[in-house]
Design an enzyme around this catalytic site. Sequence first.
Site, mmCIF file in Angstrom:
data_model
loop_
_atom_site.group_PDB
_atom_site.id
_atom_site.type_symbol
_atom_site.label_atom_id
_atom_site.label_comp_id
_atom_site.label_asym_id
_atom_site.label_seq_id
_atom_site.Cartn_x
_atom_site.Cartn_y
_atom_site.Cartn_z
ATOM 1 C CD GLU A 62 -1.217 -0.102 3.719
ATOM 2 O OE1 GLU A 62 -1.029 0.636 4.698
ATOM 3 O OE2 GLU A 62 -2.148 -0.913 3.622
ATOM 4 C CE LYS A 79 19.205 -11.272 -12.010
ATOM 5 N NZ LYS A 79 19.314 -10.007 -12.749
#
Length: 649
Positions: free
Chosen positions: A329, A422
């Site tokens: 949040e 990756k």
Amino acid sequence: MGRLIEKLKHWHTFAYFLIVYDFFAIGISYFLALWIRFDCVFSQIPKSIWDQYVDTIFVYAYITLIIYGVMGLYKSLWRYVSFYELRQTIYSVVLTGGLYYVITILFIGRFPISYHVFGIVFQFFFAVLIRFGFRFVTMLRNSYSTLKVKKNVMLIGAGYAGRMVLRDLNFVKVHDEKKDARIVCIIDDNPDKWDKCIDGVQVVGGRDSILAAVEKFKIDEIYIVIGTISSKDKRDIIAICRETDCVIKVLPARFGNTARMITAANLENITIEDVLGRAPINLKQEDVARQLRDKVVLVTGGGGSIGSELCRQIAKYEPKQLIIFDVYENNAYDIQLELRKAYPMLDLVTLIGSVRDARRIESVFATYHPNICYHAAAHKHVPLMEDSPCEAIKNNAVGTYKTAYAAMKYGCDRFVLISTDKAVNPTNVMGATKRICEMIIQTFDHMVRIHREDLLPALYTHHDDGENVGVTPGSGHTEYVAVRFGNVLGSNGSVVPLFKKQIAEGGPITLTHKDIIRYFMTIPEAVSLVLKAGANASGGEIFVLDMGEPVKILDLARNMIQLAGLKPDVDIEIEYIGLRPGEKLYEEKLMSEEGLKETENNLIHVAEPIKFDSDDFLDKLNKLMYVAYQNDAVETVQTIRDTVSTFTG
């Protein structure tokens, strides 16, 4: 705020003073003209002409003040007075004097011609005297303060921006600040300027003269003030300057093409981006604008480093509605406040929730029906995911699947996955989960294309989460794409914030290996290319961004130490702690099995996807979800190996 109010009060006070001064100066100017015309004897001035003077001069003064105001003579900062103000003064005086002559001839009566000529001359003299005199006195006062200067400054750049900073530093005493620096020499690569002076400061040569000039003039600080400069030239000049012990400051790029006031206060310390010297990416984004304008756009992970920048760039293309979706949040709140301030008319929705929650993510799609979804929500920290592989699967793989499923189910037009280099031949769990995400995207795109959406399981975690309702063969039209890129400078999880923190704590900087290299890109660059790739996608592609040249992390660490004004291995130690589990010495952009196709943009390429059995993949993915939610780490890693054939972790 208080200081700003004081400055405004000071500016208004000086403007009022000028108005009063000009009013009396105009009257005196034409009185002197009349007085000189009649041999400097007041008694010889005819009464009729004197009466005409008295009847007209006050009206003329009022009109002149209005014209002065229109011409901006009460708005300029007179400590920066230059040819522009001189030109405006000339225009104003000639215009008002000409009007005075015409009006008196037509409506009042004839004055001697010399009255108007000398009146204009005196009016100009008094107007210039007060305005340019202010700067002259300031320059004279500062010329006597040279002995008090503590820092000698070299200015690189003799263009407009450089001259502004020169005048600000050498001839303006900044209020409430003790002046302790002075520009003593200038560097410019234009040979036509060499050995010439600007405001009394010599241009000593080009960049090849920097080191010699630093020693000769005992330079303490170097200011690189060039309005428009290529990244390569900027990097080369900085590299030369860094051979000295001087503090280096640069003019930010945002001032490059501006005619606004530039002062020494606008300069900033050089950053790691300046040292790396990546060329700025300038893209024609008309296709991006067409795709996003008047559309409902959802960004998952919208509070993160990549997600928040996606929101910033999307907002400027005037979407119909922008939805920020994030589980954290605080980040979501920060970007919400920023965008509401920058784009007050934007229809902005900020929602808290996790992509792992099928009911929550489906409710978002069912309520707002986004046209485009940028999926940036993911766990990205390699070492943490090595220790928590089940969470990596739950969030990255299962979360991506649930979001992609909701996009298909509720008619989203395009789904863009943010992937990573990756994912190429992954040696760690995080990279392997991102490769699974790419495979999910390819599977969804394949099933939509062959109109077999009904074969895609809902992957609900709990039995009461829902059913595979509303998904029938041929009902989907979503285009699924992935965009793969490497590390971004300053992003969450990158080494740059870590190194900054370690330097601030006095070291040491921890480096896994002296030979480790990575590709780097700035966050705005990466996001602009993501938007570009997403706009040009037709479905099923894995876009690969050109990350430029790889950077040795050791060089990056040393550069950051030096940027902090410290010496590597002296002030800040560099420790090698060994490669972490799953970490590579270098990152790859493509798997060996993949080819690379060019696009119309040389910064964006398309990987030829590796073929795999979609049905078999879906079975393994279902098993992956099951073992991950059983929190069986060993079995989860083994199932990842079974699912991703290129995983070597």
